[in-house]
Design a protein around this motif. Sequence first.
Motif, PDB file in Angstrom:
ATOM      1  N   GLN A 304     -25.679 145.662  94.190  1.00 19.66           N
ATOM      2  CA  GLN A 304     -26.121 146.335  95.408  1.00 19.66           C
ATOM      3  C   GLN A 304     -25.573 147.760  95.416  1.00 19.66           C
ATOM      4  OE1 GLN A 304     -24.687 143.892  98.596  1.00 19.66           O
ATOM      5  NE2 GLN A 304     -25.960 142.137  98.033  1.00 19.66           N
ATOM      6  N   ILE A 305     -26.479 148.732  95.591  1.00 21.53           N
ATOM      7  CA  ILE A 305     -26.105 150.148  95.675  1.00 21.53           C
ATOM      8  C   ILE A 305     -26.371 150.625  97.093  1.00 21.53           C
ATOM      9  CG2 ILE A 305     -26.550 152.482  94.827  1.00 21.53           C
ATOM     10  CD1 ILE A 305     -27.280 151.334  92.170  1.00 21.53           C
ATOM     11  N   VAL A 372     -29.740 153.039  89.312  1.00 19.09           N
ATOM     12  CA  VAL A 372     -30.501 151.830  89.603  1.00 19.09           C
ATOM     13  C   VAL A 372     -29.586 150.627  89.386  1.00 19.09           C
ATOM     14  CG1 VAL A 372     -32.760 152.783  89.058  1.00 19.09           C
ATOM     15  CG2 VAL A 372     -31.391 151.770  87.247  1.00 19.09           C
ATOM     16  N   PRO A 373     -29.727 149.575  90.185  1.00 18.82           N
ATOM     17  CA  PRO A 373     -28.858 148.400  90.039  1.00 18.82           C
ATOM     18  C   PRO A 373     -29.302 147.513  88.891  1.00 18.82           C
ATOM     19  CG  PRO A 373     -30.397 148.087  91.853  1.00 18.82           C
ATOM     20  CD  PRO A 373     -30.629 149.476  91.338  1.00 18.82           C
ATOM     21  N   ARG A 374     -28.337 147.017  88.148  1.00 20.03           N
ATOM     22  CA  ARG A 374     -28.596 145.976  87.147  1.00 20.03           C
ATOM     23  C   ARG A 374     -28.075 144.657  87.726  1.00 20.03           C
ATOM     24  NH1 ARG A 374     -29.724 147.496  81.795  1.00 20.03           N
ATOM     25  NH2 ARG A 374     -31.132 149.288  81.866  1.00 20.03           N
ATOM     26  N   TRP A 375     -27.225 143.995  86.988  1.00 22.07           N
ATOM     27  CA  TRP A 375     -26.703 142.711  87.424  1.00 22.07           C
ATOM     28  C   TRP A 375     -25.197 142.675  87.229  1.00 22.07           C
ATOM     29  CZ3 TRP A 375     -30.891 143.568  84.371  1.00 22.07           C
ATOM     30  CH2 TRP A 375     -32.131 143.243  84.915  1.00 22.07           C
ATOM     31  N   SER A 376     -24.538 141.837  88.005  1.00 18.30           N
ATOM     32  CA  SER A 376     -23.103 141.589  87.848  1.00 18.30           C
ATOM     33  C   SER A 376     -22.274 142.865  87.948  1.00 18.30           C
ATOM     34  CB  SER A 376     -22.820 140.885  86.507  1.00 18.30           C
ATOM     35  OG  SER A 376     -23.473 139.638  86.463  1.00 18.30           O
ATOM     36  N   GLN A 382     -31.863 155.845  85.703  1.00 14.47           N
ATOM     37  CA  GLN A 382     -33.316 155.813  85.568  1.00 14.47           C
ATOM     38  C   GLN A 382     -33.875 157.127  86.075  1.00 14.47           C
ATOM     39  OE1 GLN A 382     -35.825 155.021  83.895  1.00 14.47           O
ATOM     40  NE2 GLN A 382     -35.919 152.850  84.391  1.00 14.47           N
ATOM     41  N   ASN A 383     -35.020 157.513  85.540  1.00 14.02           N
ATOM     42  CA  ASN A 383     -35.671 158.748  85.964  1.00 14.02           C
ATOM     43  C   ASN A 383     -36.679 158.474  87.066  1.00 14.02           C
ATOM     44  OD1 ASN A 383     -34.411 160.612  84.286  1.00 14.02           O
ATOM     45  ND2 ASN A 383     -35.807 160.199  82.586  1.00 14.02           N
ATOM     46  N   ASP A 392     -39.813 150.496  87.598  1.00 12.14           N
ATOM     47  CA  ASP A 392     -39.299 149.132  87.668  1.00 12.14           C
ATOM     48  C   ASP A 392     -37.822 149.132  87.285  1.00 12.14           C
ATOM     49  OD1 ASP A 392     -38.803 146.467  87.611  1.00 12.14           O
ATOM     50  OD2 ASP A 392     -39.950 146.072  85.781  1.00 12.14           O
ATOM     51  N   PRO A 393     -36.911 148.764  88.196  1.00 13.23           N
ATOM     52  CA  PRO A 393     -35.484 148.821  87.865  1.00 13.23           C
ATOM     53  C   PRO A 393     -35.076 147.835  86.794  1.00 13.23           C
ATOM     54  CG  PRO A 393     -35.827 147.760  89.994  1.00 13.23           C
ATOM     55  CD  PRO A 393     -37.154 148.295  89.576  1.00 13.23           C
ATOM     56  N   THR A 394     -35.932 146.833  86.522  1.00 13.93           N
ATOM     57  CA  THR A 394     -35.588 145.883  85.466  1.00 13.93           C
ATOM     58  C   THR A 394     -35.920 146.430  84.082  1.00 13.93           C
ATOM     59  OG1 THR A 394     -37.758 144.813  85.584  1.00 13.93           O
ATOM     60  CG2 THR A 394     -36.032 143.974  87.043  1.00 13.93           C
ATOM     61  N   GLY A 395     -36.688 147.511  84.030  1.00 19.68           N
ATOM     62  CA  GLY A 395     -37.065 148.081  82.745  1.00 19.68           C
ATOM     63  C   GLY A 395     -35.977 148.979  82.192  1.00 19.68           C
TER      64      GLY A 395
END
Length: 757
Positions: A304-305, A372-376, A382-383, A392-395
């Motif tokens: 969470q950001i 951008v948030p990842r995990w853990s 990200q641009n 897409d933050p998962t990319g």
Amino acid sequence: MRFQLTHKLATYLLVLVAMSTLSTANLLGGRAIGLALVFGAASWFSDPGSRLHRWLERAALPMRLVAVAVFALAAYDVWSRLPEPDLTPVLGLVLFLTVYKLFQRAANRDYLQIYVLGFLMVLAGAAFAQSFLFAIAFAAYVVITTWTLILLHLRREMEENYLVKHSGHAPSHQVGVARILSSRRVVGVPFLAATGAVALLICLGSAMTFALVPRVGAGFALGGARARKSLIGFSDEVTLGTSGFLSAEDETVALRAVLPRLARIGSDREREGELDRLYWRGTVYESYQKGRWLRAHDEALRTQIQETVGPFLVREPHTNPPGEPPANLAGLVRQEIDIVGVAAPVAFALDHPIAFELPPPKLGALAELRLVPRWSGEVAFQNTGVDGRLPDPTGDLHIFSGAHYVAYSREPFGSLRATAGRPMSELPAVLMQPYLALPPALAPRIVDLAHTVTASAQTPASKIVAVMSWLEKTHEYSVDLAPHAGNGDPIETFLFHGESGHCEYFATAAALLLRGAGVPTRYVNGFLGGEWNAVGQYVTVRQNRAHAWVEAYLGELGWMRVDATPPVRPSTRMNGLRQILDSIEFFWGRWVVGYDLGRQLDLARHLERGVGGGRTGAAAASRRITWRRIGVGAGVGIGLAGLAWLAARRRRALTAPRAQAFPPLPHAVGRLYRKCLDRLARRDLGRRPSETQREHARRVSQAGVEGAAAFAELTALYLEARFGRAAIDETRVAELGRRLTRLGEPVESSPAGVRAA
């Protein structure tokens, strides 16, 4: 040195310097550069008329076919890598064409094409270089380019002007071009020194323009960040035996960080001890599958950001309950970080990061770097596009050329530190399940070993101590490992059949054994330690410090770092010379590669404070006004002095005798030529400053005066003696002297009543 040899040497130096700009940017491999150097050296002997050049002329068609084939291969290579931008095939083609033209150099256009190809190499190096060595190579390129272009112009003038008629009345007379090109009197050391000094002044002016002209973002020219070579160990997947093993000898700088706390430590020994305990947290992995660590991609574990007026706060759902007040940044460790050698878009920070602060976007940039948030608890870059939307933050961010940012972390200067958390009983099972999961294919004896090692431990903390003690007693650290053979799990081999391994094996073994004992864990990749630079007052972290460790969850204590790897890595230091070179690299990356409008404003503020002397109020304003007046007055004075100097020089050029425009020749033809110039000057037919000797002779012929044809012949003889070093017949000079006795007088007309018989 002969003119032709000087031009040839300058051309090869230009190509060599252009290739060096590519090397400073790491755009081409050593094999390509080596082949170019070998074949380029062989092309030195391919002069027009040489045996090698004649052989290449006979093989012109096969060589052209080879060039077309190389072009087709480069085009296919570029097309096959789309949509990923990669200039390596294009630069390889440019390098090939440069060597090809070095073999084929015969006419002026061949040399001009070589210079254009060299410029393309420098242009690519300028777009991608991040080393101060590029500045040295570029300065050399400017100087050598000045030489080559002037020499090319002189050569073209010689070849085009010395094989024509000198006037309409004189017979055609050719001057030997080969003799002039072989002359030692056309150019010399003074010429090279003067033009080199002018080129260096141009470099200085360019640097001043770079510093003073308002900056815009790279988006105008490049459209965004630039792709770089990736570093193993920071992607979505980590395979055991890659990052910690392959990067052991890699001294490429990964990041640099300014830590005020380290700078305040007075003892070098104490500072070195603190350096060895710096853990730079990077990527985090939750799932283990037969020798590979993967991200779980579970939305329940999403970082969470929280955006605030200041920095971005980083939270995790199981460590920071909703409604908790923002962290107090005053008690955190501040780090100003420059990512310079990692292609993965990971926001590295000291363990454990709490907040991040990004600089404002560059003026004119087409893309803005965002968090951008990842995990853990992991955060990435990200641009955003021009519309401000995030992809897409998962990319993955495939195009990443580094970043400059500020991170805030909890106190990292301790061997074991934990962040605040919540009791396990208050957390949903879905949050802890990924950190406790063991792969179905995991050997049952690994779980049995975990129970055996932790049999006497009752608490999670005591289980951690038991696992670390067991690994320390039974295994040792080593990077000299043979590749894993077979289809079995490499961690099973490490635990039961091997006695040595590097950090990845120790971290994986600790994570799986603790999970088998019921302690939630996750695998972390990052860097350990760094080298203190006393010159620049910052920490340099190289890629050979890549490290892996584990984080274990201890309820209210939160996530605690667990480093099961034996502390065997020696602490390294940079000597004085390396510190100076690294400081120059740091300055280059911060103030040249990353020089934008924000940096420009910072520089202006520093200069203003230096001029104002730190004063405030009317005193500072008065001093700034005084300095401004001094600067304006000095500028006006310098400008007026320059104008006066130019006017005086112009006046001397107009009033000086024309004969002094040419150094005298100790030869009869030189004396006669100077006498003719004086005579023509008295009749308002003197040579103008902008005219060549041949143009002057042509204007005299067009004036219709006596002796014009003889003067044209004399001009040809003078040029032949001056530049061609030809032996002049004294008899011919004497004959011309008799024909030039009435030079410049009007042509007499025949009497009106006289008729031809």
